[in-house]
Design a protein around this motif. Structure first.
Motif, PDB file in Angstrom:
ATOM      1  N   THR A  60     -21.187 -80.945   2.600  1.00 16.94           N
ATOM      2  CA  THR A  60     -20.332 -79.755   2.632  1.00 16.94           C
ATOM      3  C   THR A  60     -19.758 -79.512   4.022  1.00 16.94           C
ATOM      4  O   THR A  60     -18.859 -78.698   4.194  1.00 16.94           O
ATOM      5  CB  THR A  60     -21.109 -78.505   2.179  1.00 16.94           C
ATOM      6  OG1 THR A  60     -22.263 -78.343   3.009  1.00 16.94           O
ATOM      7  CG2 THR A  60     -21.549 -78.656   0.731  1.00 16.94           C
ATOM      8  N   LYS A  61     -20.284 -80.211   5.021  1.00 16.26           N
ATOM      9  CA  LYS A  61     -19.775 -80.107   6.385  1.00 16.26           C
ATOM     10  C   LYS A  61     -19.444 -81.489   6.895  1.00 16.26           C
ATOM     11  O   LYS A  61     -20.218 -82.425   6.738  1.00 16.26           O
ATOM     12  CB  LYS A  61     -20.826 -79.464   7.292  1.00 16.26           C
ATOM     13  CG  LYS A  61     -20.324 -79.152   8.702  1.00 16.26           C
ATOM     14  CD  LYS A  61     -19.401 -77.944   8.703  1.00 16.26           C
ATOM     15  CE  LYS A  61     -19.024 -77.572  10.139  1.00 16.26           C
ATOM     16  NZ  LYS A  61     -18.094 -76.427  10.178  1.00 16.26           N
ATOM     17  N   ASN A  62     -18.252 -81.638   7.493  1.00 11.33           N
ATOM     18  CA  ASN A  62     -17.841 -82.927   8.031  1.00 11.33           C
ATOM     19  C   ASN A  62     -18.449 -83.121   9.414  1.00 11.33           C
ATOM     20  O   ASN A  62     -18.363 -82.241  10.264  1.00 11.33           O
ATOM     21  CB  ASN A  62     -16.307 -82.984   8.115  1.00 11.33           C
ATOM     22  CG  ASN A  62     -15.796 -84.387   8.358  1.00 11.33           C
ATOM     23  OD1 ASN A  62     -16.429 -85.166   9.063  1.00 11.33           O
ATOM     24  ND2 ASN A  62     -14.658 -84.709   7.776  1.00 11.33           N
ATOM     25  N   PHE A 105     -28.707 -78.075  17.171  1.00 11.36           N
ATOM     26  CA  PHE A 105     -27.936 -77.300  16.215  1.00 11.36           C
ATOM     27  C   PHE A 105     -28.880 -76.718  15.180  1.00 11.36           C
ATOM     28  O   PHE A 105     -30.017 -77.141  15.044  1.00 11.36           O
ATOM     29  CB  PHE A 105     -26.849 -78.156  15.541  1.00 11.36           C
ATOM     30  CG  PHE A 105     -27.342 -79.472  15.017  1.00 11.36           C
ATOM     31  CD1 PHE A 105     -27.338 -80.602  15.807  1.00 11.36           C
ATOM     32  CD2 PHE A 105     -27.834 -79.570  13.717  1.00 11.36           C
ATOM     33  CE1 PHE A 105     -27.804 -81.805  15.328  1.00 11.36           C
ATOM     34  CE2 PHE A 105     -28.301 -80.782  13.230  1.00 11.36           C
ATOM     35  CZ  PHE A 105     -28.275 -81.901  14.049  1.00 11.36           C
ATOM     36  N   GLU A 106     -28.400 -75.748  14.454  1.00  6.38           N
ATOM     37  CA  GLU A 106     -29.220 -75.042  13.481  1.00  6.38           C
ATOM     38  C   GLU A 106     -29.587 -75.934  12.303  1.00  6.38           C
ATOM     39  O   GLU A 106     -28.856 -76.854  11.951  1.00  6.38           O
ATOM     40  CB  GLU A 106     -28.485 -73.800  12.981  1.00  6.38           C
ATOM     41  CG  GLU A 106     -28.112 -72.808  14.074  1.00  6.38           C
ATOM     42  CD  GLU A 106     -29.335 -72.206  14.732  1.00  6.38           C
ATOM     43  OE1 GLU A 106     -30.362 -72.053  14.033  1.00  6.38           O
ATOM     44  OE2 GLU A 106     -29.287 -71.912  15.938  1.00  6.38           O
ATOM     45  N   ASP A 107     -30.746 -75.647  11.679  1.00  8.89           N
ATOM     46  CA  ASP A 107     -31.178 -76.405  10.498  1.00  8.89           C
ATOM     47  C   ASP A 107     -30.152 -76.310   9.378  1.00  8.89           C
ATOM     48  O   ASP A 107     -29.960 -77.265   8.611  1.00  8.89           O
ATOM     49  CB  ASP A 107     -32.528 -75.882   9.998  1.00  8.89           C
ATOM     50  CG  ASP A 107     -33.668 -76.246  10.946  1.00  8.89           C
ATOM     51  OD1 ASP A 107     -33.462 -77.160  11.773  1.00  8.89           O
ATOM     52  OD2 ASP A 107     -34.738 -75.633  10.855  1.00  8.89           O
ATOM     53  N   SER A 108     -29.488 -75.163   9.271  1.00  7.07           N
ATOM     54  CA  SER A 108     -28.499 -74.978   8.209  1.00  7.07           C
ATOM     55  C   SER A 108     -27.335 -75.946   8.363  1.00  7.07           C
ATOM     56  O   SER A 108     -26.770 -76.420   7.377  1.00  7.07           O
ATOM     57  CB  SER A 108     -27.973 -73.536   8.212  1.00  7.07           C
ATOM     58  OG  SER A 108     -27.381 -73.220   9.465  1.00  7.07           O
ATOM     59  N   LEU A 109     -26.989 -76.287   9.617  1.00  8.83           N
ATOM     60  CA  LEU A 109     -25.911 -77.244   9.842  1.00  8.83           C
ATOM     61  C   LEU A 109     -26.336 -78.633   9.400  1.00  8.83           C
ATOM     62  O   LEU A 109     -25.560 -79.364   8.779  1.00  8.83           O
ATOM     63  CB  LEU A 109     -25.529 -77.270  11.325  1.00  8.83           C
ATOM     64  CG  LEU A 109     -24.491 -78.332  11.736  1.00  8.83           C
ATOM     65  CD1 LEU A 109     -23.206 -78.171  10.932  1.00  8.83           C
ATOM     66  CD2 LEU A 109     -24.201 -78.235  13.230  1.00  8.83           C
TER      67      LEU A 109
END
Length: 245
Positions: free
Chosen positions: A53-55, A41-45
């Motif tokens: 900020t992301k579950n 997955f992307e580094d931003s994820l």
């Protein structure tokens, strides 16, 4: 990290899975990299998962748990502190004389008596309570007894004067391990807090381990039940027959 790599790296592999471990030193830091051939997955994820900020639910990613464990092991998780003393000058001085954030501590409340402290503990669920042993309304001993009767895991540090050692001994009978003798200075408070923090982090790690074990057992039970139901439907066999086999 390795356990996580094996679990999620092999999850989507049909045959074999290559897992690699690399280490390097950057200044005073030891960098450990564990990689596998599983989902990417992307580094931003990853950043969103780490800052909350992301579950992570539904992604099949164990990195958030690893991140939290590393925080607890190395003292990066902010612990919540309540300071209670009936003398305003004492509680306000303790709250301001030390840069608490530097020690991964957040002061969530200042209280002037035992009842106010009790209510704030129930509202804020702090990790550490630094409390005077003698306060109006409800003293520190009664406060400790009441909190000991709940399911909260709170580490108490008691403040006592020269003539109050008997109170301190009574508090220790209720599991209190830390106390400061008035008057105390900044270094003494910090030293006591650092010792107390070790217990807090150890408790959090144990709670996490128990939670993970419960989730693993629950998931295993779910998989077994699903397998029985699936076999029953596909093979047109009854539950007792499948269970016996």
């Amino acid at each position: 990290l390795l356990e996580n790599a094996i679990r999620y790296g092999m999850e989507e592999m049909m045959d074999t899975c290559e897992i690699s471990i690399r280490t390097r030193k950057e200044g005073t830091l030891l960098i450990v990299e564990v990689s596998n051939e599983g989902s990417v997955f992307e580094d931003s994820l990853l950043e969103k998962l780490q800052d909350g900020t992301k579950n992570a639910h539904g992604f099949g990613i164990g990195l958030v748990n690893i991140h939290q464990r590393i925080q607890m092991l190395f003292g990066m998780t902010m612990l919540k502190l309540i300071i209670a003393d009936d003398e305003r000058i004492i509680r306000e001085t303790i709250s301001t004389i030390i840069n608490w954030k530097e020690y991964d501590i957040e002061v969530v409340g200042l209280c002037k008596n035992g009842m106010e402290t009790y209510d704030m503990i129930m509202d804020e669920t702090p990790d550490i309570v630094l409390t005077d042993i003698r306060m109006p309304g409800m003293d520190g001993l009664e406060l400790i007894r009441r909190i000991s009767g709940t399911d909260l895991n709170v580490q108490f540090i008691i403040l006592s004067g020269y003539g109050e050692f008997e109170y301190a001994k009574e508090a220790m009978k209720n599991g209190v391990k830390y106390y400061l003798l008035k008057p105390c200075n900044e270094l003494q408070i910090i030293d006591c807090i650092e010792q107390c923090k070790k217990d807090c982090y150890q408790q959090k790690i144990m709670e996490r381990i128990v939670s993970d074990r419960f989730m693993a057992i629950n998931s295993m039970n779910h998989n077994v039940i699903f397998s029985i139901i699936n076999d029953s439907i596909c093979q047109n066999r009854g539950f007792p027959d499948i269970i016996r086999s």
